[in-house]
Design an enzyme around this catalytic site. Structure first.
Site, PDB file in Angstrom:
ATOM      1  N   ASP A  66       0.519  -5.652   3.242  1.00  0.00           N
ATOM      2  CA  ASP A  66       1.460  -4.948   2.373  1.00  0.00           C
ATOM      3  C   ASP A  66       2.876  -5.321   2.777  1.00  0.00           C
ATOM      4  O   ASP A  66       3.141  -5.627   3.945  1.00  0.00           O
ATOM      5  CB  ASP A  66       1.270  -3.435   2.477  1.00  0.00           C
ATOM      6  CG  ASP A  66       0.041  -2.933   1.741  1.00  0.00           C
ATOM      7  OD1 ASP A  66      -0.453  -3.630   0.840  1.00  0.00           O
ATOM      8  OD2 ASP A  66      -0.427  -1.825   2.069  1.00  0.00           O
ATOM      9  N   ASP A  74      -1.649  -4.355  -5.507  1.00  0.00           N
ATOM     10  CA  ASP A  74      -1.623  -2.914  -5.794  1.00  0.00           C
ATOM     11  C   ASP A  74      -0.879  -2.645  -7.096  1.00  0.00           C
ATOM     12  O   ASP A  74      -1.309  -1.828  -7.917  1.00  0.00           O
ATOM     13  CB  ASP A  74      -0.932  -2.139  -4.667  1.00  0.00           C
ATOM     14  CG  ASP A  74      -1.658  -2.208  -3.340  1.00  0.00           C
ATOM     15  OD1 ASP A  74      -2.887  -2.413  -3.330  1.00  0.00           O
ATOM     16  OD2 ASP A  74      -0.986  -2.044  -2.303  1.00  0.00           O
TER      17      ASP A  74
END
Length: 151
Positions: free
Chosen positions: A111, A126
């Site tokens: 991330d 995402d």
């Protein structure tokens, strides 16, 4: 075909961005892009989107495989003229595949998108999933309204 093209584009963009982050940042490093609003922050996420359910990789791997299998099935059921539904499923599938790749080969999800207005760090995959699910909900609501009008 649009589903496959969308899946491929989402997966490729996600992969390139993650490789760039991994190659240029150390875990935990954060670089302000727009100070106090948006940073690039490299974290390895053991959970779901936005850091939810940490350490539950054993749930997310089969879930992503099931989602991808469902999209493969849907590919043959959705009429060609329903291009927005195909695009929507491609976004969801590409995002699911991007994070599945990380879980299988890294053990955690890379991330890096860090908006300072909330405590979550997320990635392109995402975002594709969230946009895809949002579009899917809208399309389902519109279809439901259309069916109610014909009754």
């Amino acid at each position: 075909m649009l589903i496959w093209i969308t899946i491929g584009i989402v997966w490729a963009i996600d992969r390139v961005l993650k490789v760039l982050i991994q190659g240029n940042f150390v875990v935990g490093e954060s670089v302000p892009v727009i100070p106090d609003f948006f940073h690039l922050t490299y974290v390895l996420n053991p959970g779901a989107a936005f850091g939810l359910l940490p350490g539950r990789t054993w749930i997310f791997i089969p879930a992503a495989i099931i989602v991808c299998a469902g999209i493969i099935y849907a590919q043959f059921k959705i009429p060609r003229q329903e291009w927005l539904m195909r695009l929507t499923l491609g976004l969801i599938g590409g995002g699911a595949l991007g994070n599945l790749y990380d879980r299988l080969f890294i053990g955690k999800v890379v991330d890096y998108l860090d908006f300072q207005i909330w405590p979550f760090v997320f990635n392109f995959a995402d975002s594709a999933i969230v946009v895809g699910v949002g579009l899917l909900m809208i399309l389902m609501l519109l279809e439901d309204r259309k069916e109610r009008k014909t009754e």
